[in-house]
Design a protein around this motif. Structure first.
Motif, PDB file in Angstrom:
ATOM      1  N   LYS A 126       0.814  -1.217   0.000  1.00 53.81           N
ATOM      2  CA  LYS A 126       0.000   0.000   0.000  1.00 53.81           C
ATOM      3  C   LYS A 126       0.848   1.268   0.000  1.00 53.81           C
ATOM      4  CE  LYS A 126      -2.266  -1.628   3.665  1.00 53.81           C
ATOM      5  NZ  LYS A 126      -1.833  -3.045   3.648  1.00 53.81           N
ATOM      6  N   LEU A 163       2.149   2.864   2.475  1.00 57.89           N
ATOM      7  CA  LEU A 163       1.650   3.810   3.486  1.00 57.89           C
ATOM      8  C   LEU A 163       2.753   4.625   4.139  1.00 57.89           C
ATOM      9  CD1 LEU A 163      -1.054   1.653   5.318  1.00 57.89           C
ATOM     10  CD2 LEU A 163      -1.375   3.363   3.518  1.00 57.89           C
ATOM     11  N   ARG A 164       3.906   3.980   4.329  1.00 54.23           N
ATOM     12  CA  ARG A 164       4.993   4.702   5.004  1.00 54.23           C
ATOM     13  C   ARG A 164       5.615   5.754   4.085  1.00 54.23           C
ATOM     14  NH1 ARG A 164       3.690  -0.093   5.852  1.00 54.23           N
ATOM     15  NH2 ARG A 164       3.448  -0.979   7.932  1.00 54.23           N
ATOM     16  N   GLU A 212      10.504   2.648   2.627  1.00 57.95           N
ATOM     17  CA  GLU A 212       9.861   1.462   2.043  1.00 57.95           C
ATOM     18  C   GLU A 212      10.838   0.278   2.007  1.00 57.95           C
ATOM     19  OE1 GLU A 212       6.754   1.126   1.661  1.00 57.95           O
ATOM     20  OE2 GLU A 212       6.414  -0.520   0.256  1.00 57.95           O
ATOM     21  N   ALA A 250      12.258  -4.947   4.159  1.00 57.15           N
ATOM     22  CA  ALA A 250      13.219  -5.835   4.837  1.00 57.15           C
ATOM     23  C   ALA A 250      12.556  -6.482   6.056  1.00 57.15           C
ATOM     24  CB  ALA A 250      14.461  -5.047   5.260  1.00 57.15           C
ATOM     25  N   HIS A 303      11.877 -10.555   6.708  1.00 60.07           N
ATOM     26  CA  HIS A 303      12.324 -11.251   7.915  1.00 60.07           C
ATOM     27  C   HIS A 303      11.130 -11.791   8.709  1.00 60.07           C
ATOM     28  CE1 HIS A 303      16.589  -9.257   8.130  1.00 60.07           C
ATOM     29  NE2 HIS A 303      16.363  -9.930   7.025  1.00 60.07           N
ATOM     30  N   ASP A 304      10.077 -10.987   8.793  1.00 62.19           N
ATOM     31  CA  ASP A 304       8.896 -11.376   9.570  1.00 62.19           C
ATOM     32  C   ASP A 304       8.245 -12.636   9.004  1.00 62.19           C
ATOM     33  OD1 ASP A 304       7.213 -10.562  11.795  1.00 62.19           O
ATOM     34  OD2 ASP A 304       5.643 -10.257  10.312  1.00 62.19           O
ATOM     35  N   ARG A 333       1.269 -13.374   1.425  1.00 61.08           N
ATOM     36  CA  ARG A 333       1.237 -11.939   1.732  1.00 61.08           C
ATOM     37  C   ARG A 333       0.841 -11.206   0.460  1.00 61.08           C
ATOM     38  NH1 ARG A 333       3.012  -8.419   5.497  1.00 61.08           N
ATOM     39  NH2 ARG A 333       4.237  -9.895   6.695  1.00 61.08           N
ATOM     40  N   TYR A 339      17.871  -3.738   3.723  1.00 61.17           N
ATOM     41  CA  TYR A 339      18.143  -2.995   4.953  1.00 61.17           C
ATOM     42  C   TYR A 339      19.456  -2.214   4.819  1.00 61.17           C
ATOM     43  CZ  TYR A 339      18.845  -2.393   9.994  1.00 61.17           C
ATOM     44  OH  TYR A 339      19.054  -1.878  11.238  1.00 61.17           O
ATOM     45  N   THR A 361      15.142   1.428  13.571  1.00 63.82           N
ATOM     46  CA  THR A 361      15.315   0.007  13.204  1.00 63.82           C
ATOM     47  C   THR A 361      15.648  -0.819  14.447  1.00 63.82           C
ATOM     48  OG1 THR A 361      17.562   0.592  12.506  1.00 63.82           O
ATOM     49  CG2 THR A 361      15.906   0.373  10.788  1.00 63.82           C
ATOM     50  N   GLU A 414       9.979  -6.793  17.892  1.00 65.78           N
ATOM     51  CA  GLU A 414       9.821  -8.147  17.364  1.00 65.78           C
ATOM     52  C   GLU A 414      10.295  -9.183  18.398  1.00 65.78           C
ATOM     53  OE1 GLU A 414       8.096  -8.288  14.710  1.00 65.78           O
ATOM     54  OE2 GLU A 414       8.466 -10.265  13.862  1.00 65.78           O
ATOM     55  N   LYS A 426       7.274  -2.399  17.171  1.00 63.63           N
ATOM     56  CA  LYS A 426       7.435  -3.172  15.930  1.00 63.63           C
ATOM     57  C   LYS A 426       6.775  -2.489  14.720  1.00 63.63           C
ATOM     58  CE  LYS A 426       3.538  -6.292  15.514  1.00 63.63           C
ATOM     59  NZ  LYS A 426       3.009  -7.525  15.064  1.00 63.63           N
ATOM     60  N   THR A 427       5.730  -1.706  14.951  1.00 65.13           N
ATOM     61  CA  THR A 427       5.004  -1.092  13.823  1.00 65.13           C
ATOM     62  C   THR A 427       4.958   0.431  13.886  1.00 65.13           C
ATOM     63  OG1 THR A 427       3.584  -3.032  13.735  1.00 65.13           O
ATOM     64  CG2 THR A 427       2.811  -1.089  12.552  1.00 65.13           C
ATOM     65  N   PHE A 456      -3.067   1.663  13.128  1.00 60.89           N
ATOM     66  CA  PHE A 456      -2.909   0.768  11.984  1.00 60.89           C
ATOM     67  C   PHE A 456      -2.694  -0.684  12.444  1.00 60.89           C
ATOM     68  CE2 PHE A 456      -0.144  -1.437   9.003  1.00 60.89           C
ATOM     69  CZ  PHE A 456      -0.868  -1.322   7.835  1.00 60.89           C
ATOM     70  N   ASP A 509      -4.918  -4.048  12.112  1.00 65.86           N
ATOM     71  CA  ASP A 509      -4.300  -5.240  11.522  1.00 65.86           C
ATOM     72  C   ASP A 509      -4.629  -6.473  12.369  1.00 65.86           C
ATOM     73  OD1 ASP A 509      -2.472  -5.011   9.157  1.00 65.86           O
ATOM     74  OD2 ASP A 509      -1.425  -6.585  10.283  1.00 65.86           O
TER      75      ASP A 509
HETATM   76  C1  GRG Z   1      15.158  -5.646   9.419  1.00 70.39           C
HETATM   77  C2  GRG Z   1      15.066  -3.659  10.988  1.00 70.39           C
HETATM   78  C3  GRG Z   1      14.753  -5.070  10.726  1.00 70.39           C
HETATM   79  C4  GRG Z   1      14.093  -5.759  11.704  1.00 70.39           C
HETATM   80  C5  GRG Z   1      13.661  -7.144  11.613  1.00 70.39           C
HETATM   81  C6  GRG Z   1      11.146  -9.123  11.654  1.00 70.39           C
HETATM   82  C7  GRG Z   1      11.338  -7.769  12.222  1.00 70.39           C
HETATM   83  C8  GRG Z   1      12.678  -7.404  12.760  1.00 70.39           C
HETATM   84  C9  GRG Z   1      10.345  -6.869  12.282  1.00 70.39           C
HETATM   85  C10 GRG Z   1       8.980  -7.111  11.767  1.00 70.39           C
HETATM   86  C11 GRG Z   1       8.099  -5.942  12.016  1.00 70.39           C
HETATM   87  C12 GRG Z   1       6.745  -6.107  11.349  1.00 70.39           C
HETATM   88  C13 GRG Z   1       6.633  -6.881  10.090  1.00 70.39           C
HETATM   89  C14 GRG Z   1       5.678  -5.535  11.881  1.00 70.39           C
HETATM   90  C15 GRG Z   1       4.313  -5.655  11.292  1.00 70.39           C
HETATM   91  C16 GRG Z   1       3.992  -4.407  10.518  1.00 70.39           C
HETATM   92  C17 GRG Z   1       2.860  -4.624   9.559  1.00 70.39           C
HETATM   93  C18 GRG Z   1       1.473  -4.614  10.086  1.00 70.39           C
HETATM   94  C19 GRG Z   1       3.122  -4.820   8.277  1.00 70.39           C
HETATM   95  C20 GRG Z   1       2.118  -4.839   7.212  1.00 70.39           C
HETATM   96  O1  GRG Z   1       2.085  -3.510   6.736  1.00 70.39           O
HETATM   97  P1  GRG Z   1       1.253  -3.066   5.458  1.00 70.39           P
HETATM   98  O2  GRG Z   1      -0.138  -3.596   5.519  1.00 70.39           O
HETATM   99  O3  GRG Z   1       2.053  -3.817   4.302  1.00 70.39           O
HETATM  100  O4  GRG Z   1       1.425  -1.598   5.316  1.00 70.39           O
HETATM  101  P2  GRG Z   1       1.967  -3.592   2.721  1.00 70.39           P
HETATM  102  O5  GRG Z   1       1.812  -4.986   2.170  1.00 70.39           O
HETATM  103  O6  GRG Z   1       0.806  -2.713   2.395  1.00 70.39           O
HETATM  104  O7  GRG Z   1       3.285  -2.966   2.364  1.00 70.39           O
END
Ligand code: GRG
Length: 338
Positions: free
Chosen positions: A61, A63-64, A90, A95, A99-100, A109, A132, A155, A162, A186-187, A223, A227
């Motif tokens: 999306k 969004l960021r 982005e 990244a 990883h997630d 996804r 990253y 970061t 996480e 995390k978000t 957000f 989610d």
């Molecule tokens: C590489 C700095 C670094 C850290 C790794 C795995 C991890 C540590 C962090 C994960 C953080 C994470 C994925 C949080 C969830 C955020 C989230 C709700 C993502 C989905 O965001 P959307 O819906 O994605 O904006 P789109 O698909 O629209 O881009």
């Protein structure tokens, strides 16, 4: 699992139109961001190009980046630093997703197979590392110690969030406070920095910088709350990923935490068991408990309050279409169903 109706879903509020209207305001900027993304994705390692393109052009999306652009425009930014910054943000977001999806063993996804499903865990982690580290190369090129300082801290916070989530996984004793702290790190932190940096690169006062940081933190919290609500209530096709993933992984998100607090003794016992064991064997009992305790509505209400706080944080900003779009983005964060 069946599709559920939540208090937030109405015929007028699927979110797509609202988002399209916000995007239209910075369409040209976003086009430049996408060009920068495609340009800076390039490597002489073919697998990086292949996977990078798959994930970065995979229907996110944005969004960021949108938050960076709108914030910079609302601060009357001159120049094009906001374009590189939006691409950087982005890359970092992508990244974390790579990883997630490995950590969560996710297979879907954005309506497509995850990169780990297609190329395996090792490749996903390493291409995440590429994105990253590329983002930090790009920050060095910007030459702003302030930008680097904010993003280095961000970061680090994301990684802490996480790890907090990992610690709380399979723990029914996780409190609402611990959950909120986890999602802020995390978000919300990346949204916070996205909005804040729009002010930083525009040379705004520390009051404006703080206001935009507050906006982004509340936006990001709203957000993630939505989610976590959608994980129990959305249409899987619309959301682009499987429903019930959080429960399957034993993640104690707010709908579960709240149901655990308000449920009957039997419901509490079943919920605690479901969180401890993970998996979806007890999904029907869990959904019944979440529904009967009003826990989706509770999560939505908290998200609504965060979105409201995000909008209030903008009071200091002069009126402009970009400020209005930031307000609309906060509304979109809670009205969306994808
Ligand atoms: C590489 C700095 C670094 C850290 C790794 C795995 C991890 C540590 C962090 C994960 C953080 C994470 C994925 C949080 C969830 C955020 C989230 C709700 C993502 C989905 O965001 P959307 O819906 O994605 O904006 P789109 O698909 O629209 O881009």
């Amino acid at each position: 699992m069946s599709t559920r109706t939540t208090p937030l879903k109405t015929a007028d509020h699927g979110g797509r139109t609202d988002l399209a209207r916000i995007v239209a305001l910075v369409e040209e900027d976003l086009r430049s961001v996408n060009e920068t993304i495609n340009d800076r994705l390039r490597s002489d390692i073919a697998l990086i190009n292949q996977m990078g393109t798959y994930i970065v052009s995979g229907g996110g999306k944005r969004l960021r980046p949108l938050t960076v652009l709108l914030s910079a425009r609302a601060c009357e930014h001159k120049g094009d630093t906001h374009i590189a910054l939006a691409a950087i943000v982005e890359f970092i977001h992508t990244a974390t997703l790579l990883h997630d999806d490995v950590v969560d063993a996710s297979d879907m996804r954005r309506g497509k197979a995850t990169a780990n499903e297609v190329w395996g865990n090792e490749a996903s982690v390493l291409v995440g590392d590429f994105l990253y580290s590329r983002s930090f190369e790009m920050m060095v090129e910007l030459g702003s110690m302030r930008v680097m300082e904010v993003m280095a801290k961000t970061t680090n916070r994301i990684a802490e969030g996480e790890v907090m989530q990992l610690i709380n996984c399979h723990s029914p004793d996780t409190t609402e406070k611990q959950y909120l702290e986890t999602i802020r790190r995390k978000t919300a932190k990346l949204f916070e920095s996205s909005a804040q940096l729009g002010a930083v690169i525009s040379g705004q006062s520390s009051a404006v910088e703080q206001a935009l940081a507050d906006y982004g933190r509340h936006l990001g919290t709203a957000f993630q709350l939505i989610d976590d609500m959608l994980d129990f209530s959305a249409d899987a096709e619309e959301l682009g990923k499987s429903i019930g993933d959080d429960l399957a992984e034993g993640k104690p998100t707010l709908p579960l935490i709240n149901a655990l607090q308000r449920g009957s003794e039997t419901q509490k016992r079943r919920l605690a068991e479901a969180i401890k064991s993970g998996g979806l064997d007890q999904i029907d009992d869990v959904l019944e408990a979440i529904e009967s305790t009003g826990s989706l509505a509770y999560t939505a209400r908290l998200a609504g309050e965060e979105a409201e706080l995000a909008q209030q944080a903008l009071a200091i900003m002069p009126g402009s279409p970009y400020k209005q779009a930031l307000q609309d983005l906060a509304k979109f964060a809670v009205e969306r169903n994808f």
